[in-house]
Design a protein around this motif. Structure first.
Motif: not given
Ligand SMILES: Nc1ncnc2c1ncn2[C@@H]1O[C@H](COP(=O)(O)OP(=O)(O)OP(=O)(O)O)[C@@H](O)[C@H]1O
Length: 758
Positions: A595-610
């Motif tokens: 969903y390209p709109a999501a890629a445009d608007e995405v805010g902060k991204i964190y990887l899960i530590a597990d």
């Protein structure tokens, strides 16, 4: 020195200032330093105790007991102190192995070493009846450890340096022996001779503390004349009170000097000097004034100095103005410096999300009880209080607020007229406000000591409390340093999910409803019955929602940034479906596909530590998130809305910000134990609050150090990847070491522009 002492037949050992039975709650310690009077860890109220005497140990040990003890009316109960002689003798005779013996573990377990309830009972100590009775009326029936440790040497007339944890009763530790001695000097009668000069002088660093100490003494000894003198109010009332004659003067150094200079206060008959919070005198710039006052006191006096730390100036004071002082330390270097019963949480925030989270924290953790929020600046205190007032009754307290208003504010808070006090550190020291349930460090304190004092406004007198530290990602290491320095452990948690906030709000409304007068209920009963028939339980739920402040549904909120209108989603990918290295970049790539709109608007991204989970969490605007959740996903991928954050990979700044404590004595790390000189603490610019308003006018002093300052505005370290505001991922950390993940390969430690894979 005060005239001590008749010598009883009992023995006193300089190496064993108090016998095992004279120190309730104390258990043996295996490591006793040479000439250490006593070192033991307390089993109650979390105390560790050590007493040091600078006296040589060569003289034959004798127990010095004040002459008063010998008189039948004033004698300290033999029963209460029955262990004194036994212990000293056995130590001297070498029984039980050595002088350092304090009882076996079995004895301790049986309670024979720690002292009984009876031994601690104030009624059994031979204190003046008036004092016992006023203390009892205030619910004070047994001595706390610091009071027990101080009592005997103070009555012996010893000069003392004492240290105990916050809220453990230091005021009465010096108050009880002094009141006993004054009362006995008066033969128990109220003396109201006009013009009598004070016999006790207590110096406190702030007006609030001075007032509080005076109140405690006045309430415990209404038969004595007490006067509190401090700046910011008219001289007349204080001068008149002094002219009427007084036994105890409590005050701040600046005003005391003014009163001495105007000849309204004469110190020629002072027999007892107390320096409360001595290190704080230094912190607020009173050192010169204190020394001027001490020079004016008669040398034949007893001095007691209470101080949380021993910076150079306090040591110098002790050397110059105290006579062979006995050190009583119920904190120790290694132990947790906070009183027991204070539960500690650390909650990650960002500068923008703090205010939103704050009211949720108050709702969930204080549950309608009293909260103190600590800010660094006066402006923050005002603004935070103002913002909170929309949902929770709150007032600000800082040095720019007039003395009268500060008193009204504190009194309103004490009486529960409002439940949240937003204060700068002026309120941290010494204030004893009963039943504060929650402390929130809205900003990190300047040093560990301030943290201890702020937190110590809750969990007082053996009660329980909670302290929450709000920190930004770049401050995580400092939080760890704080744990080491204070000897405490935080529970790292996230801000409460909305569901919990709603439930807590509802519970508080229910508690309020229980207080509604039955007669009032009758007036509303017909309407309630009609509503229940029409709407069933929805009627009550609507009332609860409204009273909880949620007439409108709560807007969604990011779990990462806490911004309203955003939601946090979690993407997980089954191992077999991996498309290579999982990184924030692969998340945006994935979103572009779905969903390209999501890629445009995405805010902060964190990887899960597990490590067993290939996954990430990220923020999206609510509407976009809804759309994304309806999209068909490639096999092996799952996206869901989450209510609680999983453990995330730490992207904290690689620089250890411990330097922020550079002015703090860091003992265990081998640094200087003295604070830096004043010049090093001088910041310009912001309105950091010190006790300026609490001191004699004129000098302006700013607190703060590079610790808080360097951490300011660095919230962008949270950002691993994001396009909101069109900034590259590394935007916020440009001038510091790069702590985020590379936008290109996902590895940490370098930016995409420097990526070796380019
Ligand atoms: N023996 C006692 N029994 C019950 N309550 C007590 C006793 N001694 C003191 N208190 C109460 O405990 C509270 C804390 O006492 P106080 O303010 O003297 O503590 P403190 O050690 O000076 O704290 P801080 O370091 O924060 O200034 C006060 O409300 C006081 O009245």
């Amino acid at each position: 020195m005060a005239s001590i002492v008749g010598v009883s037949s009992l023995y006193w050992s300089p190496c064993l200032e108090l016998p095992k039975r004279a120190l309730p709650y104390l258990s043996p310690s295996s490591q006793l330093p040479p000439f250490c009077g006593l070192r033991a860890s307390a089993t109650a109220m979390g105390c560790c105790c050590s007493l040091h005497s600078s006296r040589p140990t060569a003289a034959p040990p004798r127990l010095l007991v004040p002459s008063a003890v010998a008189s039948p009316n004033s004698v300290l109960s033999e029963e209460a102190f029955k262990g004194l002689g036994e212990f000293s003798k056995s130590s001297l005779d070498g029984e039980e192995g050595s002088e350092e013996y304090y009882g076996s573990e079995e004895e301790e377990a049986e309670g024979s070493v720690v002292g009984s309830e009876e031994e601690l009972a104030i009624a059994n100590l031979g204190l003046p009846e008036q004092l016992v009775s006023t203390l009892e009326k205030r619910g004070i029936t047994h001595l706390f450890p610091i009071q027990r440790a101080v009592l005997l040497p103070a009555l012996e007339g010893r000069d003392l340096i004492a240290r105990a944890k916050t809220g453990t009763g230091k005021t009465l530790a010096f108050g009880i022996p002094i009141i006993k001695r004054l009362t006995e000097d008066n033969d128990g009668r109220r003396i109201s001779r006009r013009g009598r000069l004070p016999r006790v002088l207590v110096l406190a660093p702030t007006r609030e503390l001075a007032k509080q100490v005076e109140k405690e003494i006045k309430e415990s000894a209404p038969h004595l004349g007490t006067v509190c003198v401090y700046g910011g109010v008219s001289y007349n009332i204080q001068q008149n009170a002094l002219a009427r004659g007084v036994d105890v003067v409590v005050g701040t150094p600046g005003r005391i000097i003014d009163l001495i200079n105007s000849n309204s206060l004469q110190l020629g008959e002072v027999k007892y000097l107390v320096l409360d919070e001595a290190d704080q005198m230094l912190a607020v710039g009173f050192e010169e004034d204190v020394e001027v006052i001490l020079e004016k006191l008669p040398s034949d006096r007893q001095s007691m100095l209470f101080s949380a730390t021993m910076p150079g100036w306090v040591k110098k004071l002790a050397r110059r103005y105290l006579n062979d002082p006995l050190t009583i330390d119920l904190v120790g270097d290694q132990d947790e410096k906070l009183a027991e019963g204070i539960k500690l949480y650390a909650i990650p925030t960002t500068a923008t999300s703090k205010r939103t989270i704050l009211s949720d924290l108050v709702t969930v953790y204080a549950k309608g009880g009293k909260t103190i929020v600590f800010t660094q600046t006066k402006r923050d205190a005002d603004e935070v209080s103002m913002a909170l007032t929309n949902s929770i009754a709150s007032e600000a307290l800082h040095g720019d607020i007039s003395q009268h208003q500060r008193e009204r504010t504190l009194s309103g808070f004490r009486q529960g007229k409002f439940t949240v006090l937003v204060a700068t550190d002026v309120a941290a020291r010494g204030l004893d406000i009963p039943n504060v349930d929650l402390i929130i460090h809205y900003e990190l304190p300047n040093d560990p000591e301030t943290f201890v004092h702020r937190s110590g406004r809750t969990g007082r007198a053996g009660k329980e409390g909670t302290a929450i530290l709000m920190f930004t990602s770049s401050q995580r290491r400092t939080v760890r340093s704080l744990e080491r320095d204070v000897g405490c452990k935080f529970e790292f948690t996230s801000s409460p999910p909305m569901q919990e906030v709603l439930e807590s709000s509802a519970e508080q409304v229910v508690a309020t409803l229980q207080g509604v007068h039955p007669e009032s209920i009758q007036h509303f009963l017909p309407t309630a019955q009609r509503l229940t028939e029409e709407l069933g339980t929805n009627a009550l739920a609507a009332a609860l929602a409204h009273l909880s402040g949620f007439s409108q549904p709560p807007s969604s909120r990011s779990l990462i940034s806490h911004e309203q209108g955003w939601v946090t989603l979690q993407l997980t990918r089954e191992q077999g479906y991996s498309r290579g290295f999982f990184s924030p970049r692969s998340v945006t790539g994935f979103l572009s596909d779905v969903y390209p709109a999501a890629a445009d608007e995405v805010g902060k991204i964190y990887l899960i530590a597990d490590e067993r989970v290939q996954g990430a969490v990220f923020d999206l605007p609510e509407e976009i998130a809804k759309e994304l959740l309806n999209k068909q996903l490639p096999p092996g991928n799952t996206i869901s809305k989450i209510m609680k954050l999983p453990a995330l990979q730490d992207d904290g700044s690689p620089t250890d910000n411990y330097g922020r404590f550079s002015n703090w004595d860091r003992g265990s790390r081998g640094g200087s134990r003295e604070r830096g000189h004043r010049g090093s603490r001088n910041w310009g610019g912001r309105d950091y609050d010190s006790d300026d308003g609490f001191r004699r006018g004129g000098r302006s002093y700013r607190t703060g150090n590079s610790w808080s300052r360097s951490s300011r505005g660095s919230d962008d370290n949270w950002l691993i990847s994001g396009r909101r505001s069109g900034r590259p991922a590394s935007f916020g950390s440009r001038d510091r070491g790069f702590g985020g993940a590379c936008f290109n390969c996902g590895r940490t430690g370098h930016r995409a522009s420097e990526c070796p894979n380019n």
